[in-house]
Motif scaffolding. Structure first.
Motif, PDB file in Angstrom:
ATOM      1  N   GLU A  57      -0.795  -2.902  -1.788  1.00  0.00           N
ATOM      2  CA  GLU A  57      -0.352  -3.361  -3.105  1.00  0.00           C
ATOM      3  C   GLU A  57       0.948  -2.686  -3.532  1.00  0.00           C
ATOM      4  O   GLU A  57       1.261  -1.572  -3.123  1.00  0.00           O
ATOM      5  CB  GLU A  57      -1.441  -3.217  -4.176  1.00  0.00           C
ATOM      6  N   VAL A  58       1.684  -3.447  -4.358  1.00  0.00           N
ATOM      7  CA  VAL A  58       2.898  -2.928  -4.976  1.00  0.00           C
ATOM      8  C   VAL A  58       2.589  -2.755  -6.453  1.00  0.00           C
ATOM      9  O   VAL A  58       2.340  -3.740  -7.148  1.00  0.00           O
ATOM     10  CB  VAL A  58       4.086  -3.908  -4.823  1.00  0.00           C
ATOM     11  N   VAL A  59       2.570  -1.526  -6.909  1.00  0.00           N
ATOM     12  CA  VAL A  59       2.301  -1.256  -8.319  1.00  0.00           C
ATOM     13  C   VAL A  59       3.623  -0.963  -9.022  1.00  0.00           C
ATOM     14  O   VAL A  59       4.407  -0.126  -8.567  1.00  0.00           O
ATOM     15  CB  VAL A  59       1.320  -0.075  -8.481  1.00  0.00           C
ATOM     16  N   GLY A  60       3.876  -1.690 -10.089  1.00  0.00           N
ATOM     17  CA  GLY A  60       5.071  -1.456 -10.899  1.00  0.00           C
ATOM     18  C   GLY A  60       4.715  -0.533 -12.047  1.00  0.00           C
ATOM     19  O   GLY A  60       3.821  -0.844 -12.834  1.00  0.00           O
ATOM     20  N   LEU A  61       5.391   0.604 -12.129  1.00  0.00           N
ATOM     21  CA  LEU A  61       5.206   1.533 -13.247  1.00  0.00           C
ATOM     22  C   LEU A  61       6.308   1.214 -14.254  1.00  0.00           C
ATOM     23  O   LEU A  61       7.476   1.534 -14.034  1.00  0.00           O
ATOM     24  CB  LEU A  61       5.307   2.977 -12.754  1.00  0.00           C
ATOM     25  N   LEU A 203      10.578  -3.944  -0.177  1.00  0.00           N
ATOM     26  CA  LEU A 203       9.452  -3.128  -0.653  1.00  0.00           C
ATOM     27  C   LEU A 203       8.137  -3.912  -0.532  1.00  0.00           C
ATOM     28  O   LEU A 203       7.112  -3.353  -0.134  1.00  0.00           O
ATOM     29  CB  LEU A 203       9.692  -2.687  -2.100  1.00  0.00           C
ATOM     30  N   ALA A 204       8.197  -5.195  -0.826  1.00  0.00           N
ATOM     31  CA  ALA A 204       6.984  -6.022  -0.720  1.00  0.00           C
ATOM     32  C   ALA A 204       6.527  -6.110   0.733  1.00  0.00           C
ATOM     33  O   ALA A 204       5.324  -6.098   1.020  1.00  0.00           O
ATOM     34  CB  ALA A 204       7.246  -7.419  -1.282  1.00  0.00           C
ATOM     35  N   ARG A 205       7.479  -6.203   1.653  1.00  0.00           N
ATOM     36  CA  ARG A 205       7.099  -6.268   3.072  1.00  0.00           C
ATOM     37  C   ARG A 205       6.439  -4.969   3.529  1.00  0.00           C
ATOM     38  O   ARG A 205       5.544  -4.973   4.359  1.00  0.00           O
ATOM     39  CB  ARG A 205       8.299  -6.616   3.946  1.00  0.00           C
ATOM     40  N   GLY A 211       1.193  -0.682   3.693  1.00  0.00           N
ATOM     41  CA  GLY A 211       1.556   0.491   2.907  1.00  0.00           C
ATOM     42  C   GLY A 211       1.198   0.304   1.440  1.00  0.00           C
ATOM     43  O   GLY A 211       0.972  -0.810   0.970  1.00  0.00           O
ATOM     44  N   ALA A 212       1.105   1.408   0.721  1.00  0.00           N
ATOM     45  CA  ALA A 212       0.963   1.377  -0.735  1.00  0.00           C
ATOM     46  C   ALA A 212       2.343   1.654  -1.317  1.00  0.00           C
ATOM     47  O   ALA A 212       3.056   2.532  -0.835  1.00  0.00           O
ATOM     48  CB  ALA A 212      -0.025   2.439  -1.192  1.00  0.00           C
ATOM     49  N   VAL A 213       2.721   0.888  -2.342  1.00  0.00           N
ATOM     50  CA  VAL A 213       4.066   1.021  -2.904  1.00  0.00           C
ATOM     51  C   VAL A 213       3.961   1.207  -4.414  1.00  0.00           C
ATOM     52  O   VAL A 213       3.261   0.452  -5.088  1.00  0.00           O
ATOM     53  CB  VAL A 213       4.926  -0.226  -2.565  1.00  0.00           C
ATOM     54  N   LEU A 214       4.650   2.224  -4.917  1.00  0.00           N
ATOM     55  CA  LEU A 214       4.694   2.494  -6.363  1.00  0.00           C
ATOM     56  C   LEU A 214       6.158   2.494  -6.789  1.00  0.00           C
ATOM     57  O   LEU A 214       6.965   3.276  -6.273  1.00  0.00           O
ATOM     58  CB  LEU A 214       4.046   3.848  -6.660  1.00  0.00           C
ATOM     59  N   ILE A 215       6.489   1.586  -7.709  1.00  0.00           N
ATOM     60  CA  ILE A 215       7.887   1.423  -8.142  1.00  0.00           C
ATOM     61  C   ILE A 215       7.987   1.676  -9.638  1.00  0.00           C
ATOM     62  O   ILE A 215       7.370   0.955 -10.430  1.00  0.00           O
ATOM     63  CB  ILE A 215       8.397  -0.014  -7.888  1.00  0.00           C
ATOM     64  N   ASP A 225       7.305  -9.639  -9.617  1.00  0.00           N
ATOM     65  CA  ASP A 225       6.917  -9.783  -8.211  1.00  0.00           C
ATOM     66  C   ASP A 225       5.901  -8.761  -7.716  1.00  0.00           C
ATOM     67  O   ASP A 225       5.501  -8.818  -6.563  1.00  0.00           O
ATOM     68  CB  ASP A 225       8.167  -9.687  -7.321  1.00  0.00           C
ATOM     69  N   VAL A 226       5.500  -7.809  -8.552  1.00  0.00           N
ATOM     70  CA  VAL A 226       4.576  -6.778  -8.066  1.00  0.00           C
ATOM     71  C   VAL A 226       3.134  -7.298  -8.087  1.00  0.00           C
ATOM     72  O   VAL A 226       2.833  -8.315  -8.723  1.00  0.00           O
ATOM     73  CB  VAL A 226       4.673  -5.472  -8.896  1.00  0.00           C
ATOM     74  N   THR A 227       2.248  -6.587  -7.399  1.00  0.00           N
ATOM     75  CA  THR A 227       0.837  -6.952  -7.394  1.00  0.00           C
ATOM     76  C   THR A 227       0.217  -6.671  -8.760  1.00  0.00           C
ATOM     77  O   THR A 227      -0.638  -7.404  -9.239  1.00  0.00           O
ATOM     78  CB  THR A 227       0.079  -6.082  -6.348  1.00  0.00           C
ATOM     79  N   ARG A 228       0.654  -5.577  -9.386  1.00  0.00           N
ATOM     80  CA  ARG A 228      -0.006  -5.089 -10.590  1.00  0.00           C
ATOM     81  C   ARG A 228       0.998  -4.254 -11.371  1.00  0.00           C
ATOM     82  O   ARG A 228       1.789  -3.534 -10.786  1.00  0.00           O
ATOM     83  CB  ARG A 228      -1.165  -4.201 -10.144  1.00  0.00           C
ATOM     84  N   VAL A 229       0.937  -4.378 -12.697  1.00  0.00           N
ATOM     85  CA  VAL A 229       1.832  -3.592 -13.549  1.00  0.00           C
ATOM     86  C   VAL A 229       1.011  -2.536 -14.284  1.00  0.00           C
ATOM     87  O   VAL A 229      -0.036  -2.832 -14.852  1.00  0.00           O
ATOM     88  CB  VAL A 229       2.564  -4.487 -14.570  1.00  0.00           C
TER      89      VAL A 229
END
Ligand code: ADP
Ligand code: MG
Length: 240
Positions: A57-61, A203-205, A211-215, A225-229
Motif C-alpha cells: 500500500e501507498v499511504v499518503g500522510l 512510487l506506486a510501482r 513494498g510499503a510506501v509512506l508519502i 492516487d494513494v491507497t489510503r490517506v
C-alpha cells in the motif's frame, strides 16, 4: 516463532481482504509523541500518533506546512526517537536501500556522482532483497532513469540539475532496490504535473511490487492516487 497473528478484521477465511495487502504491517506507530523543547516553550510536533502501513500500500500522510509530517517521518526512519510511544518496523526493514529507502526533503544526492552513478550506487549497496520475487530489481537502471524522465541527464552531476531533476534522481535511487519500506517527504514538491505523475507512478510501482510506501505531501495529485490517506494536523494523526 512463526508469523504474528493477523489483525482482527483484516483477514477472512484465511485470506487477506484487501488483495495483496499483507496482514502484518511493515510499519506500526503506537501512541507516538515527539516534543521540541526550548527555553521559551514546549512544542508537541507529533501527538499520540497511531498508524500502520502494510506491504503493497501507498499511504499518503497529508497535512499543511508545519503540521508535523517531517517530524513523523524522521521517527519512522529512525533519524529521531519518540519521547513517548513505540515505532515498530518489521524485521526486514533493515538499514540500506533494499530495506528502508528514503526520499528526504533535502534530497541528499552524492554531489561527486552523476545521476546514473547515484542510482547505480544504491542498486549496488542495496543488492537483492532476501526472500521475495525480485522482478522489480530486474528493471535496468536505464529503465528507471527513463521512467523518471532522466535519460538525457544521466551523465550530469547533481549540481548541474534543477531541484526538480535532483528530486526525481532521489526518487529513482529510492525505488532502485524495490525496498521493503519507502518513505518520501514531499516528493513532488519541485515537479510540474507531468513529472509529478512520473514520481507517483514510480512510487506506486514500488508498492505494487510488494513494498510499503509512506508519502508526506500536501499535493492533491498525489493524494488522489494513494491507497489510503492519513491526515495530520498540529501533530494529531487521523488514520483511515
Ligand atoms: P511539516 O513537515 O508538516 O511542515 P515539521 O514536522 O517540519 O512539519 O514541523 C512540525 C512543527 O515542529 C512545526 O511547528 C515546526 O516549526 C516544528 N519543528 C520542526 N523541527 C523542529 C526543531 N528541530 N526544533 C524545534 N521545532 C521544530
Ligand atoms: Mg516537512
Amino acid at each position: 516463532m512463526s508469523g504474528a497473528p493477523a489483525e482482527s478484521g483484516r483477514v477472512e477465511s484465511g485470506r487477506v481482504e484487501s488483495g495483496h495487502v499483507s496482514a502484518r504491517p511493515v510499519l506500526r506507530l503506537r501512541s507516538v509523541t515527539k516534543r521540541y523543547e526550548s527555553a521559551a516553550e514546549t512544542l508537541v510536533a507529533v501527538a499520540d500518533a497511531t498508524l500502520a502501513v502494510h506491504a503493497g500500500e501507498v499511504v499518503g500522510l497529508a497535512g499543511p506546512s508545519g503540521s508535523g509530517k517531517t517530524t513523523l517521518l524522521n521517527l519512522v526512519i529512525g533519524w529521531d526517537d519518540p519521547d513517548e510511544g513505540l515505532v515498530e518496523r518489521r524485521d526486514d526493514v533493515t538499514v540500506g536501500w533494499s530495506g528502508l529507502a528514503v526520499v528526504p526533503q533535502e534530497l541528499g544526492l552524492l554531489p561527486e556522482l552523476t545521476v546514473r552513478q547515484n542510482v547505480e550506487l544504491a542498486r549496488r549497496l542495496g543488492g537483492d532483497r532476501q526472500g521475495r520475487a525480485l522482478d522489480a530489481v530486474d528493471d535496468s537502471v536505464d529503465d528507471l532513469l527513463a521512467e523518471l524522465g532522466l535519460t538525457e541527464l544521466s551523465n550530469r552531476l547533481p549540481g548541474e540539475l534543477s531541484l526538480g531533476e535532483q528530486q526525481r534522481t532521489a526518487v529513482a535511487r529510492a525505488v532502485a532496490c524495490s525496498p521493503t519500506l519507502l518513505v518520501a517527504d514531499e516528493p513532488t514538491a519541485h515537479q510540474d504535473e507531468l513529472r509529478s505523475d512520473m514520481v507517483i507512478g514510480a512510487l506506486a510501482r514500488s508498492a505494487a511490487r510488494g513494498g510499503a510506501v509512506l508519502i508526506a505531501t500536501h499535493d492533491d495529485r498525489v493524494l488522489a492516487d494513494v491507497t489510503r490517506v492519513v491526515r495530520i494536523l498540529d501533530g494529531h494523526v487521523t488514520d483511515g
